[in-house]
Scaffold this motif. Structure first.
Motif, PDB file in Angstrom:
ATOM      1  N   TYR A 384       0.857  -1.194   0.000  1.00 34.36           N
ATOM      2  CA  TYR A 384       0.000   0.000   0.000  1.00 34.36           C
ATOM      3  C   TYR A 384       0.890   1.238   0.000  1.00 34.36           C
ATOM      4  O   TYR A 384       2.089   1.168   0.311  1.00 34.36           O
ATOM      5  CB  TYR A 384      -0.931   0.014   1.222  1.00 34.36           C
ATOM      6  CG  TYR A 384      -0.211   0.229   2.530  1.00 34.36           C
ATOM      7  CD1 TYR A 384      -0.109   1.498   3.097  1.00 34.36           C
ATOM      8  CD2 TYR A 384       0.403  -0.832   3.204  1.00 34.36           C
ATOM      9  CE1 TYR A 384       0.571   1.700   4.295  1.00 34.36           C
ATOM     10  CE2 TYR A 384       1.076  -0.640   4.393  1.00 34.36           C
ATOM     11  CZ  TYR A 384       1.148   0.629   4.936  1.00 34.36           C
ATOM     12  OH  TYR A 384       1.819   0.838   6.111  1.00 34.36           O
ATOM     13  N   VAL A 385       0.300   2.379  -0.356  1.00 38.41           N
ATOM     14  CA  VAL A 385       1.043   3.640  -0.359  1.00 38.41           C
ATOM     15  C   VAL A 385       1.074   4.180   1.067  1.00 38.41           C
ATOM     16  O   VAL A 385       0.041   4.551   1.625  1.00 38.41           O
ATOM     17  CB  VAL A 385       0.396   4.668  -1.307  1.00 38.41           C
ATOM     18  CG1 VAL A 385       1.119   6.014  -1.216  1.00 38.41           C
ATOM     19  CG2 VAL A 385       0.429   4.143  -2.734  1.00 38.41           C
ATOM     20  N   SER A 386       2.250   4.212   1.661  1.00 40.14           N
ATOM     21  CA  SER A 386       2.385   4.672   3.043  1.00 40.14           C
ATOM     22  C   SER A 386       2.744   6.148   3.132  1.00 40.14           C
ATOM     23  O   SER A 386       2.531   6.790   4.163  1.00 40.14           O
ATOM     24  CB  SER A 386       3.462   3.853   3.768  1.00 40.14           C
ATOM     25  OG  SER A 386       4.697   3.946   3.082  1.00 40.14           O
ATOM     26  N   GLN A 387       3.282   6.703   2.051  1.00 42.74           N
ATOM     27  CA  GLN A 387       3.658   8.116   2.046  1.00 42.74           C
ATOM     28  C   GLN A 387       3.311   8.720   0.694  1.00 42.74           C
ATOM     29  O   GLN A 387       3.673   8.179  -0.343  1.00 42.74           O
ATOM     30  CB  GLN A 387       5.155   8.279   2.322  1.00 42.74           C
ATOM     31  CG  GLN A 387       5.610   9.728   2.449  1.00 42.74           C
ATOM     32  CD  GLN A 387       7.064   9.831   2.868  1.00 42.74           C
ATOM     33  OE1 GLN A 387       7.586   8.948   3.523  1.00 42.74           O
ATOM     34  NE2 GLN A 387       7.719  10.901   2.486  1.00 42.74           N
ATOM     35  N   GLY A 388       2.586   9.842   0.716  1.00 43.69           N
ATOM     36  CA  GLY A 388       2.185  10.501  -0.518  1.00 43.69           C
ATOM     37  C   GLY A 388       0.762  10.209  -0.932  1.00 43.69           C
ATOM     38  O   GLY A 388       0.351  10.571  -2.035  1.00 43.69           O
ATOM     39  N   SER A 389      -0.032   9.588  -0.049  1.00 44.61           N
ATOM     40  CA  SER A 389      -1.419   9.263  -0.412  1.00 44.61           C
ATOM     41  C   SER A 389      -2.259  10.524  -0.612  1.00 44.61           C
ATOM     42  O   SER A 389      -3.197  10.532  -1.409  1.00 44.61           O
ATOM     43  CB  SER A 389      -2.046   8.370   0.659  1.00 44.61           C
ATOM     44  OG  SER A 389      -2.088   9.039   1.911  1.00 44.61           O
ATOM     45  N   PHE A 390      -1.921  11.589   0.112  1.00 41.90           N
ATOM     46  CA  PHE A 390      -2.687  12.833  -0.059  1.00 41.90           C
ATOM     47  C   PHE A 390      -2.486  13.406  -1.458  1.00 41.90           C
ATOM     48  O   PHE A 390      -3.413  13.939  -2.070  1.00 41.90           O
ATOM     49  CB  PHE A 390      -2.264  13.856   0.998  1.00 41.90           C
ATOM     50  CG  PHE A 390      -3.014  15.152   0.913  1.00 41.90           C
ATOM     51  CD1 PHE A 390      -4.308  15.253   1.389  1.00 41.90           C
ATOM     52  CD2 PHE A 390      -2.432  16.271   0.342  1.00 41.90           C
ATOM     53  CE1 PHE A 390      -5.014  16.444   1.292  1.00 41.90           C
ATOM     54  CE2 PHE A 390      -3.114  17.464   0.248  1.00 41.90           C
ATOM     55  CZ  PHE A 390      -4.414  17.548   0.729  1.00 41.90           C
ATOM     56  N   LEU A 391      -1.261  13.287  -1.998  1.00 42.05           N
ATOM     57  CA  LEU A 391      -1.007  13.766  -3.354  1.00 42.05           C
ATOM     58  C   LEU A 391      -1.785  12.946  -4.377  1.00 42.05           C
ATOM     59  O   LEU A 391      -2.315  13.489  -5.347  1.00 42.05           O
ATOM     60  CB  LEU A 391       0.490  13.685  -3.648  1.00 42.05           C
ATOM     61  CG  LEU A 391       1.388  14.594  -2.794  1.00 42.05           C
ATOM     62  CD1 LEU A 391       2.850  14.320  -3.107  1.00 42.05           C
ATOM     63  CD2 LEU A 391       1.058  16.060  -3.042  1.00 42.05           C
ATOM     64  N   LEU A 392      -1.871  11.639  -4.139  1.00 42.13           N
ATOM     65  CA  LEU A 392      -2.655  10.795  -5.041  1.00 42.13           C
ATOM     66  C   LEU A 392      -4.129  11.147  -4.984  1.00 42.13           C
ATOM     67  O   LEU A 392      -4.818  11.164  -6.013  1.00 42.13           O
ATOM     68  CB  LEU A 392      -2.449   9.316  -4.679  1.00 42.13           C
ATOM     69  CG  LEU A 392      -1.041   8.751  -4.914  1.00 42.13           C
ATOM     70  CD1 LEU A 392      -0.971   7.317  -4.440  1.00 42.13           C
ATOM     71  CD2 LEU A 392      -0.655   8.858  -6.385  1.00 42.13           C
TER      72      LEU A 392
END
Length: 405
Positions: A384-392
């Motif tokens: 899973y995306v642990s860092q940068g999910s807000f940008l996605l």
């Protein structure tokens, strides 16, 4: 054909009526057929083809990025793991002044307040003037000191003269001894008068003024004095606290006392800034309150900060020993999309990486806010995306907005 009377025959009329009716029917059918084709054409323009529909659906549910874009945006992935979700119990607590490092300043005389030199909350140094009183009774003591000092000067002069005369053999020895005794008594009287004034904080000048001074360095935490009022002897006028060493006091239920031990370190949080600080348990009350069944606990604050002041309300963060291994991910990975909690799951899509939204059901959050429990939606070891999910999430919403236009 007309007959001899100029009239049209009946068969001709019937044939004409049939022809007109047929023309009207054909015209109506042609109009209806054109309207139906136009309507179908409009519907076809409004409804995308099946391939287009799946593409839009993909845009709403996923984001595709190149490896270069992933690196530039700092997107990182992790795997769902098994770990602890540490929990803390919060209790209201209060910072208290250390009474072992506190000074109560009272008036040594009854008198009228002439000057006040300090304010509430002000930092003061030992010996600093706090206030001045006008004390009528002080005038007598100051005058007695002056008289004693004058008598001392006279006694000294008489002693020195008799000593010289006795040394020269002019006067008798008993005269010299008398002058010596009188000189010693005058010295004692001056010392006694000076000590009385000094013990109560009075000055040696004959002005009737009495100055209150700070016995220790610290902060004025209480102040009960105004210019012009008349204060009585021994009335408490100031309280000075040394705030470099504070106490933390809180009350816990008897059932939670097992989590506390003397000399144990605990954490508390400032309600104003959210900053965390440490304290060390000093003592626990041996008996609980009869009505509430709670125990009072006192701890020594280990940290120093200007915001930590006496009477400040804080939140004690007591860690429980009950810890369970659960499926967990980093809390920053969770985003809110379409009223659902989701995480982004990566997958290879040609020369790009596709990040799809995956709804999840969440459980407990760790006390430090770093980890969150996964009840369903992700499997152990899944990426899973642990860092940068807000940008996605921002890219996803941007794509949806462009599609609407």
């Amino acid at each position: 054909m007309k007959n001899q009377f100029g009239k049209i025959s009946q068969p001709v009329l019937i044939i004409g009526a049939l022809i007109i009716t047929a023309l009207v029917a054909i015209t109506f059918w042609l109009m209806q057929s054109g309207h139906s084709d136009e309507h179908k054409h409009e519907e076809n323009e409004k409804t995308p083809a099946s391939g287009e529909s799946s593409e839009v659906h993909g845009e709403e549910e996923s984001v595709q990025l190149t490896p270069k874009q992933i690196t530039e945006q700092g997107i990182k992935v992790s795997k769902v793991e098994i770990g602890l979700i540490e929990q803390l119990i919060s209790y209201p607590a209060k910072l208290m002044a250390n009474t072992d490092q506190q000074a109560h300043v009272s008036a040594g005389y009854s008198g009228q307040v002439k000057h006040v030199y300090v304010e509430l909350g002000q930092q003061v140094k030992k010996g600093q003037a706090l206030a001045t009183l006008l004390v009528p009774d002080l005038v007598d003591q100051q005058a007695q000191l002056k008289i004693a000092q004058t008598n001392l000067n006279l006694a000294r002069q008489d002693f020195e003269r008799e000593r010289d005369l006795w040394t020269q053999g002019i006067s008798a020895k008993q005269d010299y001894q008398r002058a010596s005794n009188a000189y010693q008594q005058a010295q004692v009287q001056v010392q006694a008068a000076r000590s009385r004034l000094s013990a109560l904080g009075g000055s040696t000048d004959i002005n009737g003024q009495y100055t209150l001074k700070a016995p220790i360095s610290g902060v004025i935490s209480e102040k009960d004095i105004v210019i012009g009022e008349y204060v009585q002897l021994a009335t408490q006028l100031f309280v000075i606290d040394q705030i470099d060493q504070l106490w933390l006091e809180f009350i816990v239920p008897n059932i939670d006392i097992a989590f506390l031990q003397p000399n144990q370190k605990v954490q508390f949080k400032s309600l104003q800034t959210g900053q965390m600080y440490q304290a060390q348990i000093m003592n626990l009350n041996s008996t609980a309150d009869i009505q509430t069944g709670r125990l009072q606990v006192r701890a020594k604050v280990l940290d120093r900060n200007p915001e930590l002041r006496p009477n400040l309300m804080v939140s004690l963060q007591l860690e429980q020993n009950k810890q369970t291994q659960v499926r967990r991910i980093e809390k920053n990975a969770v985003q809110r999309v379409d009223e659902k909690d989701i995480v982004f799951v990566p997958s290879q899509h040609g020369d790009k990486i596709e990040f799809s939204t995956q709804p999840v059901q969440l459980g407990s959050v760790s006390s430090d806010g770093k980890w969150i429990e996964i009840l369903s939606g992700l499997n152990l070891g899944q990426t899973y995306v642990s860092q940068g999910s807000f940008l996605l999430k921002s890219e996803l919403e941007k794509g949806e907005a462009d599609h609407e236009h």
